[in-house]
Design a protein around this motif. Sequence first.
Motif, mmCIF file in Angstrom:
data_model
loop_
_atom_site.group_PDB
_atom_site.id
_atom_site.type_symbol
_atom_site.label_atom_id
_atom_site.label_comp_id
_atom_site.label_asym_id
_atom_site.label_seq_id
_atom_site.Cartn_x
_atom_site.Cartn_y
_atom_site.Cartn_z
ATOM 1 N N THR A 180 1.225 -0.887 -0.016
ATOM 2 C CA THR A 180 0.384 0.152 -0.208
ATOM 3 C C THR A 180 1.217 1.318 -0.114
ATOM 4 O OG1 THR A 180 -1.480 -1.303 1.207
ATOM 5 C CG2 THR A 180 -2.234 1.231 1.595
ATOM 6 N N GLN A 181 2.265 1.011 0.854
ATOM 7 C CA GLN A 181 3.160 2.068 1.072
ATOM 8 C C GLN A 181 3.563 2.416 -0.455
ATOM 9 O OE1 GLN A 181 2.724 4.494 3.801
ATOM 10 N NE2 GLN A 181 3.610 6.130 2.180
ATOM 11 N N CYS A 236 1.393 3.655 -3.506
ATOM 12 C CA CYS A 236 0.898 5.360 -3.137
ATOM 13 C C CYS A 236 2.036 5.960 -3.257
ATOM 14 C CB CYS A 236 0.372 5.485 -1.590
ATOM 15 S SG CYS A 236 -1.418 5.158 -0.939
ATOM 16 N N GLU A 274 2.152 9.254 -6.111
ATOM 17 C CA GLU A 274 2.484 10.647 -5.454
ATOM 18 C C GLU A 274 4.036 11.071 -6.400
ATOM 19 O OE1 GLU A 274 4.147 12.877 -1.655
ATOM 20 O OE2 GLU A 274 2.252 12.039 -1.524
ATOM 21 N N LYS A 326 -4.923 0.989 -2.757
ATOM 22 C CA LYS A 326 -4.781 2.432 -1.948
ATOM 23 C C LYS A 326 -4.845 2.282 -0.100
ATOM 24 C CE LYS A 326 -4.683 6.621 -3.708
ATOM 25 N NZ LYS A 326 -5.537 7.750 -4.207
#
Length: 72
Positions: free
Chosen positions: A4-5, A8, A12, A36
């Motif tokens: 998930t990290q 993301c 980004e 996410k």
Amino acid sequence: MEFTQRLCDLLETRSITAYRMSKDTGISERLIGYWKSGERQPAKDSLIKLADYFDVSVDYLLGRTDNPKVNK
């Protein structure tokens, strides 16, 4: 939670929206949203698609290495 990290962070740092990734990969925005938020983890075929899309290794996406380079 490592996946998930990583997802993301990749979205980004590359300024890619879930909408754009959905259009580019054919993966639904809803599924990307689940990933996410950490509600779901991707299947093997989706992991491969994501690794190809971001040009990183599957091991990097899964947090097994901090080296994003793909071994080809």
